[in-house]
Motif scaffolding. Sequence first.
Motif, mmCIF file in Angstrom:
data_model
loop_
_atom_site.group_PDB
_atom_site.id
_atom_site.type_symbol
_atom_site.label_atom_id
_atom_site.label_comp_id
_atom_site.label_asym_id
_atom_site.label_seq_id
_atom_site.Cartn_x
_atom_site.Cartn_y
_atom_site.Cartn_z
ATOM 1 N N GLU A 16 5.934 -8.731 -17.672
ATOM 2 C CA GLU A 16 4.495 -8.991 -17.582
ATOM 3 C C GLU A 16 4.066 -8.899 -16.124
ATOM 4 O O GLU A 16 4.846 -9.180 -15.215
ATOM 5 C CB GLU A 16 4.121 -10.356 -18.158
ATOM 6 C CG GLU A 16 4.480 -11.528 -17.277
ATOM 7 C CD GLU A 16 3.926 -12.855 -17.781
ATOM 8 O OE1 GLU A 16 2.940 -12.850 -18.537
ATOM 9 O OE2 GLU A 16 4.497 -13.889 -17.407
ATOM 10 N N VAL A 17 2.837 -8.471 -15.921
ATOM 11 C CA VAL A 17 2.269 -8.386 -14.576
ATOM 12 C C VAL A 17 0.897 -9.050 -14.616
ATOM 13 O O VAL A 17 0.053 -8.709 -15.446
ATOM 14 C CB VAL A 17 2.145 -6.924 -14.102
ATOM 15 C CG1 VAL A 17 1.384 -6.840 -12.795
ATOM 16 C CG2 VAL A 17 3.514 -6.303 -13.948
ATOM 17 N N LEU A 18 0.703 -10.022 -13.732
ATOM 18 C CA LEU A 18 -0.565 -10.729 -13.628
ATOM 19 C C LEU A 18 -1.155 -10.461 -12.248
ATOM 20 O O LEU A 18 -0.450 -10.541 -11.251
ATOM 21 C CB LEU A 18 -0.357 -12.237 -13.797
ATOM 22 C CG LEU A 18 0.376 -12.679 -15.066
ATOM 23 C CD1 LEU A 18 0.707 -14.160 -14.976
ATOM 24 C CD2 LEU A 18 -0.463 -12.389 -16.280
ATOM 25 N N ALA A 19 -2.434 -10.142 -12.205
ATOM 26 C CA ALA A 19 -3.100 -9.910 -10.928
ATOM 27 C C ALA A 19 -3.626 -11.234 -10.399
ATOM 28 O O ALA A 19 -4.173 -12.035 -11.146
ATOM 29 C CB ALA A 19 -4.235 -8.911 -11.088
ATOM 30 N N GLU B 148 -3.094 -1.628 -5.187
ATOM 31 C CA GLU B 148 -2.381 -1.723 -3.919
ATOM 32 C C GLU B 148 -3.136 -2.664 -2.985
ATOM 33 O O GLU B 148 -4.355 -2.649 -2.926
ATOM 34 C CB GLU B 148 -2.227 -0.344 -3.294
ATOM 35 C CG GLU B 148 -1.339 0.563 -4.118
ATOM 36 C CD GLU B 148 -1.210 1.961 -3.536
ATOM 37 O OE1 GLU B 148 -1.981 2.312 -2.625
ATOM 38 O OE2 GLU B 148 -0.348 2.697 -4.014
ATOM 39 N N GLY B 149 -2.396 -3.501 -2.289
ATOM 40 C CA GLY B 149 -3.002 -4.463 -1.382
ATOM 41 C C GLY B 149 -3.492 -5.723 -2.080
ATOM 42 O O GLY B 149 -4.039 -6.600 -1.430
ATOM 43 N N GLN B 150 -3.303 -5.823 -3.381
ATOM 44 C CA GLN B 150 -3.750 -6.984 -4.149
ATOM 45 C C GLN B 150 -2.573 -7.910 -4.448
ATOM 46 O O GLN B 150 -1.438 -7.468 -4.552
ATOM 47 C CB GLN B 150 -4.372 -6.544 -5.480
ATOM 48 C CG GLN B 150 -5.623 -5.714 -5.328
ATOM 49 C CD GLN B 150 -6.752 -6.524 -4.721
ATOM 50 O OE1 GLN B 150 -6.976 -7.687 -5.051
ATOM 51 N NE2 GLN B 150 -7.478 -5.910 -3.789
ATOM 52 N N ALA C 213 0.837 -1.198 0.000
ATOM 53 C CA ALA C 213 0.000 0.000 0.000
ATOM 54 C C ALA C 213 0.874 1.251 0.000
ATOM 55 O O ALA C 213 1.855 1.331 0.729
ATOM 56 C CB ALA C 213 -0.914 -0.005 1.218
ATOM 57 N N GLY C 214 0.540 2.195 -0.850
ATOM 58 C CA GLY C 214 1.269 3.457 -0.939
ATOM 59 C C GLY C 214 2.510 3.401 -1.802
ATOM 60 O O GLY C 214 3.229 4.396 -1.913
ATOM 61 N N SER C 215 2.792 2.265 -2.430
ATOM 62 C CA SER C 215 4.024 2.148 -3.209
ATOM 63 C C SER C 215 3.829 2.361 -4.707
ATOM 64 O O SER C 215 4.806 2.502 -5.437
ATOM 65 C CB SER C 215 4.659 0.773 -2.988
ATOM 66 O OG SER C 215 3.869 -0.238 -3.582
#
Length: 141
Positions: free
Chosen positions: A118-121, A98-100, A61-63
């Motif tokens: 690549e970024v995967l949620a 954030e937080g995920q 969070a906050g980053s």
Amino acid sequence: MTPRRRRALALAAMLALLAAAAALLLGALRNNLNFFLAPGELLQQRPDPQQRLRLGGVVEAGSLQREPGSMTVRFVVAEGTHRVPVRYSGLLPDLFGEGQGVVAGGRLASDGVFEAYEVLAKHDENYRAPVGESRPAWVKP
């Protein structure tokens, strides 16, 4: 050659072919499996900067910082007390935030920043209906 010996040789040949096929299959699967490392594991292992790998954790969070005029974002992936800064340029998934939970594929640069390609949620397996959504008639309370 007797029929019994011929059957034994055929069986041995089939078993040898089956073992070779299994070895080839397992070798191919091992090269294609994509596991991810947690930040603590990544910092402990310090892989070669050319090695491609995946980093998994929670976006701190906050980053989250977006560079103005570009698609580059910077954020920190955290797990417990370990943190790894990540730089990514591209479109982010809808669930990213954030937080995920997140899994990022890329390389750990020599400066300690994870350069993601690549970024995967990630999401948990529990479905939660959006706030204000009523239940369908077929769902019993």
